[in-house]
Design an enzyme around this catalytic site. Structure first.
Site, PDB file in Angstrom:
ATOM      1  N   ASP A   1       0.876  -1.167   0.000  1.00 44.49           N
ATOM      2  CA  ASP A   1       0.000   0.000   0.000  1.00 44.49           C
ATOM      3  C   ASP A   1       0.915   1.218   0.000  1.00 44.49           C
ATOM      4  OD1 ASP A   1      -1.576   2.151   0.709  1.00 44.49           O
ATOM      5  OD2 ASP A   1      -2.690   1.083   2.268  1.00 44.49           O
TER       6      ASP A   1
ATOM      7  N   TYR B   1       0.306  -1.122  15.241  1.00 42.79           N
ATOM      8  CA  TYR B   1      -0.647  -1.247  14.148  1.00 42.79           C
ATOM      9  C   TYR B   1      -0.416  -0.162  13.107  1.00 42.79           C
ATOM     10  CZ  TYR B   1      -4.872  -1.508  11.458  1.00 42.79           C
ATOM     11  OH  TYR B   1      -5.743  -1.623  10.404  1.00 42.79           O
TER      12      TYR B   1
ATOM     13  N   LYS C   1      -3.495  -3.147   7.598  1.00 40.65           N
ATOM     14  CA  LYS C   1      -3.704  -4.597   7.583  1.00 40.65           C
ATOM     15  C   LYS C   1      -2.755  -5.240   6.581  1.00 40.65           C
ATOM     16  CE  LYS C   1      -5.781  -7.556   9.944  1.00 40.65           C
ATOM     17  NZ  LYS C   1      -5.446  -7.628  11.355  1.00 40.65           N
TER      18      LYS C   1
HETATM   19  C1  F6R Z   1      -8.312  -1.300   7.035  1.00 41.61           C
HETATM   20  C2  F6R Z   1      -8.049   0.051   6.594  1.00 41.61           C
HETATM   21  C3  F6R Z   1      -8.982   1.101   7.012  1.00 41.61           C
HETATM   22  C4  F6R Z   1      -8.378   2.021   8.061  1.00 41.61           C
HETATM   23  C5  F6R Z   1      -9.377   3.113   8.486  1.00 41.61           C
HETATM   24  C6  F6R Z   1      -8.769   4.116   9.445  1.00 41.61           C
HETATM   25  O1  F6R Z   1      -7.302  -2.136   6.654  1.00 41.61           O
HETATM   26  O2  F6R Z   1      -7.087   0.309   5.920  1.00 41.61           O
HETATM   27  O3  F6R Z   1     -10.179   0.550   7.460  1.00 41.61           O
HETATM   28  O4  F6R Z   1      -7.971   1.283   9.185  1.00 41.61           O
HETATM   29  O5  F6R Z   1      -9.814   3.806   7.349  1.00 41.61           O
HETATM   30  O6  F6R Z   1      -7.661   4.670   8.850  1.00 41.61           O
HETATM   31  P1  F6R Z   1      -6.830   5.889   9.475  1.00 41.61           P
HETATM   32  O7  F6R Z   1      -6.442   5.474  10.870  1.00 41.61           O
HETATM   33  O8  F6R Z   1      -5.673   5.995   8.538  1.00 41.61           O
HETATM   34  O9  F6R Z   1      -7.725   7.086   9.450  1.00 41.61           O
HETATM   35 MG    MG Z   2      -4.089   2.089   3.068  1.00 39.30          MG
HETATM   36 MG    MG Z   3      -4.907  -2.528   1.610  1.00 42.00          MG
END
Ligand code: F6R
Ligand code: MG
Ligand code: MG
Length: 370
Positions: free
Chosen positions: A12, A233, A236
């Site tokens: 990513d 964290y 994912k």
């Molecule tokens: C799951 C994913 C999203 C983020 C969510 C919060 O793998 O990538 O669900 O966890 O959008 O993202 P942040 O913390 O970057 O605002």
């Molecule tokens: Mg991402």
């Molecule tokens: Mg992804």
């Protein structure tokens, strides 16, 4: 006959918008880097795809697995894509690039890797699977069904070249140990492990003595866990896998059939929720409902002396429409549980998310019960 290596490496490098998709400029940037490597002879061929917010590099070459130049090339493609992502101010630019500089092997640096070296058969059908908003254990159920479940793979029952089964290499990704297990003899033991999919994951499948060389894998899955690499964290570990098909292996249709279930996987929304996995076409692998539901795409190729003849968008088939409909119904049902388990992951799996930060502030308010 010389061997070919297929390397599927993903990262990513920034989402558009949020964590939804990959901007086409990032795909073009990666294609430029890999195109130059093909011209110079480092790669035999390549294909760049996207699943959700992940860039997927499918590369063929003759250098074997874990090779510094190939991993360095993938790193360069991801770095340049990240530069582009920063220029466009995309979301989470460079999210999966956890190290500042490449140090010889991309494993442990953030990206996910599935690669295998094998002798290309006269006709070599290959499927590259890519998932978004889930984790490596999401492959346990479909890979088990392909290579071990006679209700899925008719060839295990009626084709003498599959009838003796396969060898599974299972990793304990917490303890960093692995075990080789034989199916069907040890089927129940295999299931005892891989049913616990957040800890035990299928890494490779090997053939038993017969038509194919026993040391050459017929399937490989990425097992990188980002939180283990980063110590916290950061997103994912959306997994990828390569599966060879036909002539002594599961037929293409037997390789795809397990995805008709829409099985429950972990990783949806903030890496913290369970939900159904939706097999979908390349152009609908854009998870936007509650950042999901989790997606899987399947790119089919025939290899021709390492050339990737494809991709064919295998889940585009209308035969997966009912699965998608069921997945949407399960999505509604799971979502209705809001913050309650089992939609939200159990506490032990939440340890690697942002929840402990919330819990910390409450810990001093607890008193002993009577
Ligand atoms: C799951 C994913 C999203 C983020 C969510 C919060 O793998 O990538 O669900 O966890 O959008 O993202 P942040 O913390 O970057 O605002
Ligand atoms: Mg991402
Ligand atoms: Mg992804």
């Amino acid at each position: 006959m010389s061997k070919i290596t297929v390397s599927l490496i993903k990262a990513d490098c920034g989402g558009w918008p949020g964590h939804a998709t990959v901007h086409p400029a990032l795909v073009a940037t990666a294609e430029e880097v890999l195109g130059a490597a093909k011209s110079s002879g480092t790669l035999v061929d390549f294909n760049v795809l996207a699943c959700g917010d992940d860039i997927e590099l499918i590369m063929t070459h003759t250098r074997g697995v874990d090779e510094a130049e190939i991993h360095g090339l993938a790193w360069e493609a991801f770095e340049k894509a990240t530069e582009k992502a920063k220029e466009l101010k995309l979301y989470g630019a460079g999210q999966d690039l956890l190290c500042d500089a490449f140090c010889g092997n991309i494993r442990g640096m953030g990206p996910g890797v599935a690669e295998m070296e094998f002798t290309e058969r006269i006709a070599e059908p290959l499927v590259a699977f890519m998932m978004d908003k889930t984790e490596p254990g999401a492959f346990n159920l479909p890979i088990f069904k392909m290579f071990a479940d006679p209700f899925n793979t008719a060839g295990l029952v009626i084709d003498p070249s599959l009838h003796h089964g396969f060898i599974f290499e299972v990793w304990d990704i917490m303890e960093h140990k692995k075990v080789l297990m034989s199916s069907p003899e040890e089927m129940y033991d295999i299931l005892a492990l891989i049913g616990a999919k957040s800890r035990y994951v299928i890494k490779r499948v090997y053939p038993k003595p017969g038509k194919l060389p026993v040391e050459e894998p017929v399937a490989v899955i990425s097992t990188e866990k980002l939180y283990q690499t980063a110590g916290t964290y950061v997103g994912k570990d959306d997994p990828v896998a390569l599966v060879r098909a036909q002539s002594g292996l599961p037929a293409l249709g037997e390789v795809l059939e397990p995805f008709s279930l829409g099985h429950l996987v972990s990783g949806w929304m903030r890496g913290s929720h369970n939900g159904p996995l939706m097999p979908c076409s390349f152009d609908t692998a854009h998870p936007t409902r509650f950042d999901g539901p989790p997606r899987a795409i399947a790119a089919g190729f025939q290899l021709a002396d390492g050339k990737l003849i494809g991709p064919v968008d295998l889940f585009k088939d209308i035969a997966f429409d009912l699965t998608r409909k069921r997945v949407l119904e399960i999505t509604d049902y799971m979502r209705a549980h809001g913050p309650f388990e089992p939609h939200r992951l159990p506490m032990e799996d939440m340890e690697y998310t942002t929840l402990p930060h919330v819990m910390n502030k409450l810990k001093d308010r607890f008193e002993d019960t009577d």
